[in-house]
Scaffold this motif. Structure first.
Motif: not given
Lengths: 235, 235
Positions: A51-52, A54-56, A58-60, A70, A80
DNA sequence: GCTTGAACCTCACGCCACGGGAGGTCCTAC
DNA sequence: GTAGGACCTCCCGTGGCGTGAGGTTCAAGC
């Protein structure tokens, strides 16, 4: 019950089984356990890591960027910020393409599109990116109709000069000299009479004059340029 | 003199020799002639075609799109319109990423970034994209400090509930019931008291309740959710 | 306990637009 | 005639998987 098969995890996360295989292959999200027959069993920790990721994603971020993000979780902020800078650059690039395309679509008949594109392409060999940017913003200031009118005049002018050239009319011929004068006048209109832009264009021209025949890659155009140069000299 | 070697053409066009090889390989820009020993000789027509290709590429078209654009030159307009639509979609996508990132960077300490991302990720399993959009615009209306305060309360609340759960405190315990009440209250604040958004969130929750354990992929969270549900029922 | 069909496994090639290198040939200038 | 640059073809690599091929394993129904 606390272990997840790859198919269930795929459904839960919205990713594909192949994607999970890929993450496992590259060691990004590895199933910590396997059944005796080799089927992957994902633990709650694995799931959290997924999930981590996937989150990252989704930020491209790229998979490599996700991996390094990570591995040292305290340095997310610079990552970021870099990503934001990269996205900003992308946005500017996409916007530039969009404005080019809308300008083309607004102001051109289908027939003139290709020739205009060729012209643009050749111009980009003459001028630097900055100078072109100046010219473009000037074009935007003039509005699409005026620019379209100028381009039409330009195409007509080039066509007439080519014909004179093919006919063997000497550059000193008054008709050619007049066309050369119009050429310079049109050029002034393209630069908006702005002395700085005009000077930059002129300077670019002067500096590249010697090597233009090897840089343009379009011999016919070189002939035209020299022809106009000679006509200008005869004025 | 009217033929160009591949190296000269590469310099003139600003492309690499390898790129010209590639265009030749796929038949996009083929050198019409070869020297007896096999060296490519580009004719003026080849050069013109290369410039057309370069122009179209600079508008963001793929090589296949360029090929079809040049094969039927009358249909440039629809191709350009499609490209413009695609670029617009890209621009929106990049803008969405940018706003997410700036929101994250504006409102979070480095330590909370990852947990927030996990939360977002889980939330995106609960809610639809539209509903998330609503929540996000609501968050934007509240301002970053208020949102940060809400998130901090939320994280604290989740931590306390997890601890009670781990300790075996029954859901009917007054302290847990009070925490569940705060949970609902916070939820209401996230939705801004907007009945429609709240109802949408509630509806999403109700509809997915049955399949949540298989969709969330995070067993610990399921336990928490059921725990709160039971506590809410005991109220 | 047996069967069947779904789910899982491991290769392995394909995409896109080239980059880059190996290993060899050719051209041009001195 | 020789050096060194320009050219040739062939081929592997990139990112993030998609999409089979061909074989094994699992879970549910009989």
């Amino acid at each position: 019950m606390t272990r997840w098969s790859i198919g269930d995890l795929a459904k839960a996360s919205g990713l594909t089984v192949r994607t999970l295989h890929h993450y496992d292959e590259i060691g990004l999200v590895v199933a910590s356990e396997r059944t005796p027959s080799g089927h992957r069993r994902y633990t709650p920790d694995d799931v959290r890591r997924l999930y981590q990721v996937r989150s990252l994603r989704q930020l491209g971020l790229s998979l490599e960027e996700v991996r390094s993000a990570l591995s040292r979780s305290d340095s997310l902020r610079p990552i970021f910020e870099a990503q934001l800078a990269s996205l900003t650059a992308q946005a500017q690039h996409v916007e530039a393409l969009r404005s080019r395309l809308t300008a083309l679509l607004d102001g051109h008949t289908p027939e003139s599109l290709l020739s205009t594109l060729e012209m643009m392409s050749v111009h980009e060999s003459y001028f630097t990116a900055d100078q072109l940017g100046d010219l473009r913003s000037r074009a935007a200031a003039l509005g699409p109709e005026a620019v379209e009118a100028l381009k039409a005049s330009w195409l007509e002018l080039v066509a007439r000069l080519r014909q004179h050239m093919a006919d063997g009319t000497p550059p000193s011929d008054p008709r050619v000299v007049e066309l050369a004068r119009q050429w310079d006048e049109l050029g002034a209109k393209f630069t908006g009479g702005d002395a700085a832009v005009q000077a930059a264009a002129q300077r670019s021209w002067e500096e590249n004059k010697a090597s233009i025949s090897s840089r343009i890659g379009w011999p016919a155009d070189d002939g035209l340029v020299e022809y106009v140069t000679r006509a200008r000299a005869a004025r």
